[in-house]
Scaffold this motif. Sequence first.
Motif, PDB file in Angstrom:
ATOM      1  N   THR A 164     181.244  16.704 -48.901  1.00  0.00           N
ATOM      2  CA  THR A 164     179.970  17.066 -48.293  1.00  0.00           C
ATOM      3  C   THR A 164     180.050  16.871 -46.780  1.00  0.00           C
ATOM      4  N   ARG A 186     182.218  27.728 -60.824  1.00  0.00           N
ATOM      5  CA  ARG A 186     182.122  28.730 -59.758  1.00  0.00           C
ATOM      6  C   ARG A 186     181.395  29.982 -60.259  1.00  0.00           C
ATOM      7  N   GLY A 214     177.695  29.704 -60.384  1.00  0.00           N
ATOM      8  CA  GLY A 214     176.981  29.555 -59.125  1.00  0.00           C
ATOM      9  C   GLY A 214     177.207  28.257 -58.392  1.00  0.00           C
ATOM     10  N   ALA A 215     178.161  27.443 -58.846  1.00  0.00           N
ATOM     11  CA  ALA A 215     178.464  26.183 -58.171  1.00  0.00           C
ATOM     12  C   ALA A 215     179.195  26.452 -56.854  1.00  0.00           C
ATOM     13  N   THR A 216     179.102  25.482 -55.958  1.00  0.00           N
ATOM     14  CA  THR A 216     179.827  25.517 -54.689  1.00  0.00           C
ATOM     15  C   THR A 216     180.993  24.543 -54.778  1.00  0.00           C
ATOM     16  N   LEU A 231     183.445  22.042 -53.505  1.00  0.00           N
ATOM     17  CA  LEU A 231     183.511  21.157 -52.348  1.00  0.00           C
ATOM     18  C   LEU A 231     184.948  20.746 -52.045  1.00  0.00           C
ATOM     19  N   PHE A 272     182.714  19.831 -57.213  1.00  0.00           N
ATOM     20  CA  PHE A 272     181.813  20.943 -56.936  1.00  0.00           C
ATOM     21  C   PHE A 272     180.370  20.464 -56.979  1.00  0.00           C
ATOM     22  N   ASP A 316     176.735  21.698 -58.318  1.00  0.00           N
ATOM     23  CA  ASP A 316     176.138  22.699 -59.209  1.00  0.00           C
ATOM     24  C   ASP A 316     174.963  23.380 -58.499  1.00  0.00           C
ATOM     25  N   PRO A 317     174.406  24.438 -59.088  1.00  0.00           N
ATOM     26  CA  PRO A 317     173.321  25.168 -58.416  1.00  0.00           C
ATOM     27  C   PRO A 317     172.100  24.310 -58.075  1.00  0.00           C
TER      28      PRO A 317
END
Length: 78
Positions: free
Chosen positions: A3, A33, A36-38, A40, A55, A57-58
């Motif tokens: 982050t 992914r 919709g996860a980002t 990290l 990651f 999550d949304p």
Amino acid sequence: MGTDQEGSGFSGLVLTYVVRSETRVDEIMAEARQAGATVLKPAGALPWGGYGGTFADPDGYIWSLGYSDQGTDQPYAE
């Protein structure tokens, strides 16, 4: 956790998910992914010798996935 250095995007909670293979880490990262996860931290070798990735999550919750071949009996792992 991947982050922002100033703490932006970090709720103070990280969910850890332990699996039984590097392949499973990669599968879950791909599933996250697609949902919709980002990502990290992409899946890869970890400093302590394991394999994992992170990651968000949304909903913004951070998940840390991990695998270690050091233990032979890991009843807590998927």
